[in-house]
Design a protein around this motif. Structure first.
Motif, PDB file in Angstrom:
ATOM      1  N   ASP A 214       1.941  85.714   0.413  1.00  0.00           N
ATOM      2  CA  ASP A 214       2.180  84.359   0.915  1.00  0.00           C
ATOM      3  C   ASP A 214       0.929  83.755   1.541  1.00  0.00           C
ATOM      4  O   ASP A 214       0.662  82.565   1.384  1.00  0.00           O
ATOM      5  CB  ASP A 214       3.346  84.361   1.911  1.00  0.00           C
ATOM      6  CG  ASP A 214       4.690  84.534   1.209  1.00  0.00           C
ATOM      7  OD1 ASP A 214       4.731  84.354  -0.022  1.00  0.00           O
ATOM      8  OD2 ASP A 214       5.680  84.853   1.883  1.00  0.00           O
ATOM      9  N   GLU A 215       0.151  84.571   2.256  1.00  0.00           N
ATOM     10  CA  GLU A 215      -1.110  84.063   2.821  1.00  0.00           C
ATOM     11  C   GLU A 215      -1.995  83.511   1.705  1.00  0.00           C
ATOM     12  O   GLU A 215      -2.586  82.442   1.816  1.00  0.00           O
ATOM     13  CB  GLU A 215      -1.880  85.175   3.551  1.00  0.00           C
ATOM     14  CG  GLU A 215      -1.382  85.524   4.939  1.00  0.00           C
ATOM     15  CD  GLU A 215      -1.653  84.445   5.998  1.00  0.00           C
ATOM     16  OE1 GLU A 215      -2.414  83.492   5.738  1.00  0.00           O
ATOM     17  OE2 GLU A 215      -1.076  84.556   7.090  1.00  0.00           O
ATOM     18  N   TRP A 216      -2.065  84.272   0.626  1.00  0.00           N
ATOM     19  CA  TRP A 216      -2.932  83.899  -0.494  1.00  0.00           C
ATOM     20  C   TRP A 216      -2.433  82.630  -1.179  1.00  0.00           C
ATOM     21  O   TRP A 216      -3.190  81.679  -1.401  1.00  0.00           O
ATOM     22  CB  TRP A 216      -2.983  85.076  -1.474  1.00  0.00           C
ATOM     23  CG  TRP A 216      -3.977  84.925  -2.579  1.00  0.00           C
ATOM     24  CD1 TRP A 216      -5.322  85.136  -2.518  1.00  0.00           C
ATOM     25  CD2 TRP A 216      -3.693  84.512  -3.917  1.00  0.00           C
ATOM     26  NE1 TRP A 216      -5.895  84.886  -3.750  1.00  0.00           N
ATOM     27  CE2 TRP A 216      -4.928  84.509  -4.625  1.00  0.00           C
ATOM     28  CE3 TRP A 216      -2.525  84.162  -4.597  1.00  0.00           C
ATOM     29  CZ2 TRP A 216      -5.017  84.164  -5.967  1.00  0.00           C
ATOM     30  CZ3 TRP A 216      -2.617  83.818  -5.942  1.00  0.00           C
ATOM     31  CH2 TRP A 216      -3.852  83.823  -6.600  1.00  0.00           C
ATOM     32  N   VAL A 217      -1.116  82.604  -1.501  1.00  0.00           N
ATOM     33  CA  VAL A 217      -0.537  81.454  -2.201  1.00  0.00           C
ATOM     34  C   VAL A 217      -0.625  80.199  -1.333  1.00  0.00           C
ATOM     35  O   VAL A 217      -1.012  79.123  -1.807  1.00  0.00           O
ATOM     36  CB  VAL A 217       0.938  81.737  -2.596  1.00  0.00           C
ATOM     37  CG1 VAL A 217       1.621  80.472  -3.077  1.00  0.00           C
ATOM     38  CG2 VAL A 217       1.001  82.803  -3.672  1.00  0.00           C
TER      39      VAL A 217
ATOM     40  N   HIS B 246      -2.779  74.883   0.359  1.00  0.00           N
ATOM     41  CA  HIS B 246      -3.384  74.125   1.451  1.00  0.00           C
ATOM     42  C   HIS B 246      -4.670  73.449   0.993  1.00  0.00           C
ATOM     43  O   HIS B 246      -5.016  72.351   1.444  1.00  0.00           O
ATOM     44  CB  HIS B 246      -3.668  75.073   2.633  1.00  0.00           C
ATOM     45  CG  HIS B 246      -4.041  74.361   3.894  1.00  0.00           C
ATOM     46  ND1 HIS B 246      -5.338  74.283   4.344  1.00  0.00           N
ATOM     47  CD2 HIS B 246      -3.279  73.677   4.787  1.00  0.00           C
ATOM     48  CE1 HIS B 246      -5.361  73.587   5.486  1.00  0.00           C
ATOM     49  NE2 HIS B 246      -4.134  73.212   5.754  1.00  0.00           N
ATOM     50  N   GLY B 247      -5.373  74.098   0.071  1.00  0.00           N
ATOM     51  CA  GLY B 247      -6.666  73.575  -0.380  1.00  0.00           C
ATOM     52  C   GLY B 247      -6.575  72.576  -1.525  1.00  0.00           C
ATOM     53  O   GLY B 247      -7.555  71.915  -1.857  1.00  0.00           O
ATOM     54  N   LEU B 248      -5.400  72.463  -2.162  1.00  0.00           N
ATOM     55  CA  LEU B 248      -5.256  71.548  -3.310  1.00  0.00           C
ATOM     56  C   LEU B 248      -5.406  70.088  -2.886  1.00  0.00           C
ATOM     57  O   LEU B 248      -5.025  69.719  -1.775  1.00  0.00           O
ATOM     58  CB  LEU B 248      -3.872  71.707  -3.944  1.00  0.00           C
ATOM     59  CG  LEU B 248      -3.637  72.828  -4.954  1.00  0.00           C
ATOM     60  CD1 LEU B 248      -2.213  72.728  -5.470  1.00  0.00           C
ATOM     61  CD2 LEU B 248      -4.616  72.772  -6.114  1.00  0.00           C
TER      62      LEU B 248
ATOM     63  N   GLY C 265      -1.398  62.428  -8.561  1.00  0.00           N
ATOM     64  CA  GLY C 265      -0.314  62.200  -9.523  1.00  0.00           C
ATOM     65  C   GLY C 265       0.920  63.044  -9.259  1.00  0.00           C
ATOM     66  O   GLY C 265       1.897  62.961  -9.998  1.00  0.00           O
ATOM     67  N   TYR C 266       0.887  63.860  -8.234  1.00  0.00           N
ATOM     68  CA  TYR C 266       2.048  64.662  -7.840  1.00  0.00           C
ATOM     69  C   TYR C 266       1.874  65.033  -6.364  1.00  0.00           C
ATOM     70  O   TYR C 266       0.810  64.793  -5.781  1.00  0.00           O
ATOM     71  CB  TYR C 266       2.178  65.930  -8.697  1.00  0.00           C
ATOM     72  CG  TYR C 266       1.030  66.910  -8.519  1.00  0.00           C
ATOM     73  CD1 TYR C 266       1.117  67.968  -7.622  1.00  0.00           C
ATOM     74  CD2 TYR C 266      -0.156  66.762  -9.252  1.00  0.00           C
ATOM     75  CE1 TYR C 266       0.054  68.849  -7.451  1.00  0.00           C
ATOM     76  CE2 TYR C 266      -1.214  67.629  -9.088  1.00  0.00           C
ATOM     77  CZ  TYR C 266      -1.103  68.677  -8.184  1.00  0.00           C
ATOM     78  OH  TYR C 266      -2.153  69.541  -8.011  1.00  0.00           O
ATOM     79  N   ARG C 267       2.911  65.616  -5.790  1.00  0.00           N
ATOM     80  CA  ARG C 267       2.835  66.074  -4.396  1.00  0.00           C
ATOM     81  C   ARG C 267       3.125  67.576  -4.331  1.00  0.00           C
ATOM     82  O   ARG C 267       3.795  68.119  -5.208  1.00  0.00           O
ATOM     83  CB  ARG C 267       3.889  65.372  -3.531  1.00  0.00           C
ATOM     84  CG  ARG C 267       3.695  63.891  -3.322  1.00  0.00           C
ATOM     85  CD  ARG C 267       4.890  63.292  -2.575  1.00  0.00           C
ATOM     86  NE  ARG C 267       6.110  63.317  -3.387  1.00  0.00           N
ATOM     87  CZ  ARG C 267       7.353  63.542  -2.912  1.00  0.00           C
ATOM     88  NH1 ARG C 267       7.544  63.792  -1.621  1.00  0.00           N
ATOM     89  NH2 ARG C 267       8.394  63.533  -3.722  1.00  0.00           N
ATOM     90  N   VAL C 268       2.643  68.212  -3.276  1.00  0.00           N
ATOM     91  CA  VAL C 268       3.103  69.559  -2.911  1.00  0.00           C
ATOM     92  C   VAL C 268       3.486  69.499  -1.429  1.00  0.00           C
ATOM     93  O   VAL C 268       3.062  68.591  -0.715  1.00  0.00           O
ATOM     94  CB  VAL C 268       2.017  70.646  -3.117  1.00  0.00           C
ATOM     95  CG1 VAL C 268       1.666  70.787  -4.585  1.00  0.00           C
ATOM     96  CG2 VAL C 268       0.778  70.353  -2.296  1.00  0.00           C
ATOM     97  N   SER C 269       4.314  70.449  -0.997  1.00  0.00           N
ATOM     98  CA  SER C 269       4.601  70.560   0.436  1.00  0.00           C
ATOM     99  C   SER C 269       3.410  71.243   1.084  1.00  0.00           C
ATOM    100  O   SER C 269       3.170  72.421   0.831  1.00  0.00           O
ATOM    101  CB  SER C 269       5.864  71.396   0.676  1.00  0.00           C
ATOM    102  OG  SER C 269       6.943  70.808   0.011  1.00  0.00           O
TER     103      SER C 269
ATOM    104  N   LEU D  66      -5.129  73.741 -10.862  1.00  0.00           N
ATOM    105  CA  LEU D  66      -5.154  75.193 -10.643  1.00  0.00           C
ATOM    106  C   LEU D  66      -6.247  75.881 -11.468  1.00  0.00           C
ATOM    107  O   LEU D  66      -6.653  76.998 -11.151  1.00  0.00           O
ATOM    108  CB  LEU D  66      -3.805  75.820 -11.025  1.00  0.00           C
ATOM    109  CG  LEU D  66      -2.600  75.550 -10.126  1.00  0.00           C
ATOM    110  CD1 LEU D  66      -1.369  76.259 -10.692  1.00  0.00           C
ATOM    111  CD2 LEU D  66      -2.847  76.023  -8.693  1.00  0.00           C
ATOM    112  N   ALA D  67      -6.711  75.196 -12.524  1.00  0.00           N
ATOM    113  CA  ALA D  67      -7.587  75.846 -13.510  1.00  0.00           C
ATOM    114  C   ALA D  67      -8.868  76.401 -12.895  1.00  0.00           C
ATOM    115  O   ALA D  67      -9.397  77.406 -13.353  1.00  0.00           O
ATOM    116  CB  ALA D  67      -7.924  74.876 -14.637  1.00  0.00           C
TER     117      ALA D  67
END
Length: 272
Positions: A48-51, A56-58, A62-66, A110-111
């Protein structure tokens, strides 16, 4: 709610929160909302720390993340809990064309992320991916009819060439949420390392098998040997996971496999 009771004031304060924890529906039903944040228990702290560090860095466009909320000490897991900003969104069945568009934007971002530090937790889904990519054989414990069925699908896979791989989200169909005012929201990032086309194939197969999308939605993907192979591996992934959960219950397995029957028939109609 048992989980919420474990949320001490110290845990909330470690994320800079105070207030009442309200249980949230959906997912594993272990998430709680406090103010404008969502907390959920961590199943695997290192993972989870890694993911969450990646999320957090993204810089989504054109989209959202929490967006994950780090604890005051800088880590993303505090006393077994993770925290992220609450984002509105609702699940929409099907809608594959829009979901594919979002998937491509996300995978583009992500690439460039290195995955050397990535170790997939060992659960039925990671085993399903390994079976689908033939880095792990079919478990000896599968009932013979189930093994034979999956071996038949694996026998149709071309093992040609090395494919470009990257971090992908292996479970997008139900994890892209929509909102009238805001961009689409990607949740529950379940990473694996594979070709982007494999993530798209899983998304489309899930929509057809589970969300009532027409078989013709296969036409949203390029109709070539590469994508057909990705679709085949996507089906093998889902049905390997199904076989792991069904155990000795062969009848249940074949009932679950029926949902993917039209896709398998369609893929079988192409000359190898």
């Amino acid at each position: 709610m048992g989980e919420a009771m474990l949320l001490s004031r110290e845990i909330l304060e470690s994320f800079g929160l105070q207030g009442e924890a309200v249980p949230l529906e959906g997912g594993q039903n272990t998430s709680v909302k406090v103010q404008e944040a969502v907390l959920k228990p961590s199943g695997n702290e290192q993972h989870d720390e890694w993911v969450l560090g990646i999320m957090h860095g993204l810089q989504p466009r054109g989209y959202r993340v929490s967006r994950p909320v780090p604890a005051r000490n800088g880590s993303f897991v505090s006393d077994g809990w993770t925290c992220s900003r609450f984002e509105p969104g609702r699940e929409v069945q099907g809608n594959l064309e829009q979901k594919l568009r979002v998937a491509r934007l996300f995978h583009r971002d992500l690439a460039s992320i290195p995955y050397e530090g990535f170790s997939e937790p060992d659960h039925p889904w990671s085993r399903g991916h390994r079976i689908a990519w033939q880095t792990e054989g079919l478990p000896a414990g599968f009932p013979v009819p189930v093994r034979d069925f999956l071996a038949g699908l694996l026998g149709k896979v071309k093992r040609s060439g090395e494919y470009p791989v990257q971090l992908i989200h292996g479970d997008l169909a139900g994890n892209i949420l929509f909102d009238d005012a805001l961009g689409p929201l990607i949740i529950d990032f379940s990473p694996t390392v594979a070709p982007q086309a494999y993530a798209e194939a899983i998304l489309v197969c899930d929509g057809i098998a589970w969300q009532g999308c027409p078989l013709s939605d296969l036409g949203l993907l390029p109709n070539d040997g590469y994508y057909r192979e990705m679709l085949l591996r996507a089906v093998i992934f889902r049905l390997s996971v199904s076989a792991i959960f069904c155990g000795e219950d062969t009848e249940r397995f074949f009932t679950e496999a029926e949902a993917f029957g039209p896709i398998i028939e369609h893929l079988a109609s192409f000359p190898c």
